[in-house]
Each structure stands twice: as structure tokens, then as C-alpha cells.
Motif scaffolding. Structure first.
Motif, short mmCIF file in Angstrom:
data_model
loop_
_atom_site.label_atom_id
_atom_site.label_comp_id
_atom_site.label_asym_id
_atom_site.label_seq_id
_atom_site.Cartn_x
_atom_site.Cartn_y
_atom_site.Cartn_z
N GLU A 96 43.04 32.70 30.82
CA GLU A 96 43.37 32.92 32.23
C GLU A 96 42.13 33.22 33.05
OE1 GLU A 96 46.20 32.31 33.74
OE2 GLU A 96 47.27 31.86 31.89
N ALA A 97 41.04 33.55 32.40
CA ALA A 97 39.78 33.78 33.11
C ALA A 97 39.27 32.47 33.68
CB ALA A 97 38.74 34.36 32.15
N ASP A 98 38.63 32.52 34.83
CA ASP A 98 38.13 31.28 35.43
C ASP A 98 36.66 31.02 35.09
OD1 ASP A 98 36.96 33.20 37.01
OD2 ASP A 98 37.58 32.32 38.91
N LYS A 99 36.07 31.88 34.25
CA LYS A 99 34.70 31.68 33.80
C LYS A 99 34.58 32.03 32.33
CE LYS A 99 32.60 32.30 38.24
NZ LYS A 99 31.43 32.68 38.96
N PRO B 189 38.87 25.40 36.78
CA PRO B 189 40.17 25.42 37.45
C PRO B 189 41.34 25.46 36.46
CG PRO B 189 39.29 23.20 37.46
CD PRO B 189 38.23 24.09 36.86
N GLY B 190 42.51 25.86 36.96
CA GLY B 190 43.73 25.82 36.15
C GLY B 190 44.12 27.17 35.59
N SER B 191 45.16 27.18 34.78
CA SER B 191 45.60 28.39 34.09
C SER B 191 45.94 28.02 32.65
CB SER B 191 46.81 29.00 34.79
OG SER B 191 47.90 28.11 34.72
N SER C 132 25.19 20.70 16.73
CA SER C 132 24.17 20.59 17.77
C SER C 132 23.93 21.91 18.50
CB SER C 132 24.59 19.53 18.80
OG SER C 132 25.74 19.98 19.51
N GLY C 133 24.82 22.90 18.28
CA GLY C 133 24.71 24.17 18.99
C GLY C 133 25.60 24.25 20.21
N LYS C 134 26.24 23.14 20.57
CA LYS C 134 27.17 23.14 21.70
C LYS C 134 28.51 23.72 21.24
CE LYS C 134 25.25 19.21 24.16
NZ LYS C 134 25.55 17.92 24.79
N VAL C 135 29.26 24.27 22.22
CA VAL C 135 30.58 24.82 21.95
C VAL C 135 31.62 23.90 22.59
CG1 VAL C 135 32.14 26.77 22.37
CG2 VAL C 135 29.71 27.18 21.87
N VAL C 136 32.65 23.56 21.81
CA VAL C 136 33.77 22.76 22.32
C VAL C 136 34.99 23.67 22.36
CG1 VAL C 136 35.30 20.82 21.86
CG2 VAL C 136 32.86 20.61 21.40
N PHE C 137 35.66 23.74 23.53
CA PHE C 137 36.89 24.52 23.67
C PHE C 137 38.08 23.63 23.36
CE2 PHE C 137 34.49 27.04 27.06
CZ PHE C 137 34.05 27.98 26.13
N VAL C 138 39.11 24.23 22.76
CA VAL C 138 40.35 23.52 22.45
C VAL C 138 41.25 23.62 23.67
CG1 VAL C 138 42.33 23.40 20.92
CG2 VAL C 138 40.09 24.10 20.02
N PRO C 139 41.57 22.50 24.36
CA PRO C 139 42.36 22.56 25.59
C PRO C 139 43.82 22.92 25.32
CG PRO C 139 41.80 20.29 25.08
CD PRO C 139 41.14 21.14 24.04
N ARG C 140 44.35 23.70 26.22
CA ARG C 140 45.79 23.97 26.21
C ARG C 140 46.40 23.36 27.45
NH1 ARG C 140 49.35 29.40 25.39
NH2 ARG C 140 51.31 28.28 25.58
N ASN C 141 46.06 23.89 28.65
CA ASN C 141 46.51 23.32 29.91
C ASN C 141 45.33 23.04 30.82
OD1 ASN C 141 49.31 23.39 29.37
ND2 ASN C 141 49.37 25.56 29.89
N ALA C 142 44.17 22.82 30.24
CA ALA C 142 42.97 22.60 31.03
C ALA C 142 43.09 21.32 31.86
CB ALA C 142 41.75 22.49 30.11
N VAL C 143 42.58 21.37 33.08
CA VAL C 143 42.60 20.19 33.94
C VAL C 143 41.25 19.49 33.95
CG1 VAL C 143 44.45 21.04 35.41
CG2 VAL C 143 42.09 21.57 36.01
N LYS C 144 40.26 20.05 33.29
CA LYS C 144 38.94 19.45 33.19
C LYS C 144 38.52 19.41 31.75
CE LYS C 144 35.86 19.93 37.05
NZ LYS C 144 34.75 20.67 37.57
#
Length: 113
Positions: A66-69, A88-90, A101-113
Motif C-alpha cells: 500500500e506504500a507508494d514508494k 501508482p495503484g494499491s 545482476s543485483g536488480k530487484v524484481v517485485f512480484v505484481p499483485r495489482n500493480a498498474v506499472k
């Protein structure tokens, strides 16, 4: 050297509005004491984050729910900060993975981006 491992607990102090991060300091050395870092001064609201990813630097990236950052915790300095980009989104993401590579990938739930 292996990355430090911290036990996970369902028990967090405070309410949703004042929830604090609870790292376990010195656990591998047999010290069961812990300290808290109040993140409510940086971000408000409930259900802020859903998971975290340990970076090679030792910092922890908090996965925005729910955090926007994005949240960033530095256990070396016991400080919490926010990423600069707004998301954006909730109910955005639920979990994340550190890539080779050191990058982080988030697992989307209701992400709009």
C-alpha cells in the motif's frame, strides 16, 4: 562470506499507523535482544509493505504493497529511507526476488506499472 540470516516473526509492535521494523541484532552470535526503527516518521498508513529483499550490500528493500514508494532499510546505520519514484495503484506488489545482476524484481499483485 555468507549473508546474515534473521528469523522472521509474525509479532510486530504497534498498530498499523505506527508499526516499526524489528531486525534481530546479533542473533547468530546468540544474542536474542533486538531494537526497533520507527518508520512512521517516513511513511504513514497501514499495510505498507509485503516482503523484503536482502541486497548484496546488506541493505533491505521493502516491497511496496500500500506504500507508494519503495522502502530501504540499512541495518549498518539502523536507518529507513524511501525511494524517490512514486508507484501508482494499491495492493501493488507482494514479494520480490534479487536477480544475479543485483536488480530487484517485485512480484505484481495489482500493480498498474
Amino acid at each position: 562470506a555468507a549473508a546474515p540470516r534473521y528469523p522472521w516473526s509474525h509479532s510486530f509492535p504497534g498498530t498499523n499507523a505506527t508499526r516499526a521494523l524489528v531486525p534481530v541484532a546479533g542473533y547468530d552470535a546468540g544474542n536474542t535482544s533486538f531494537s526497533t526503527v520507527n518508520i512512521a516518521t517516513a511513511i504513514s498508513g497501514g499495510s505498507k509493505y509485503a516482503g523484503g529483499v536482502l541486497l548484496p550490500s546488506g541493505k533491505v528493500v521493502f516491497v511496496p504493497y500500500e506504500a507508494d514508494k519503495v522502502g530501504i532499510f540499512d541495518p549498518a546505520t539502523d536507518t529507513f529511507s524511501l525511494g524517490s519514484d512514486s508507484i501508482p495503484g494499491s495492493s501493488r506488489y507482494q514479494g520480490g526476488v534479487l536477480l544475479p545482476s543485483g536488480k530487484v524484481v517485485f512480484v505484481p499483485r495489482n500493480a498498474v506499472k
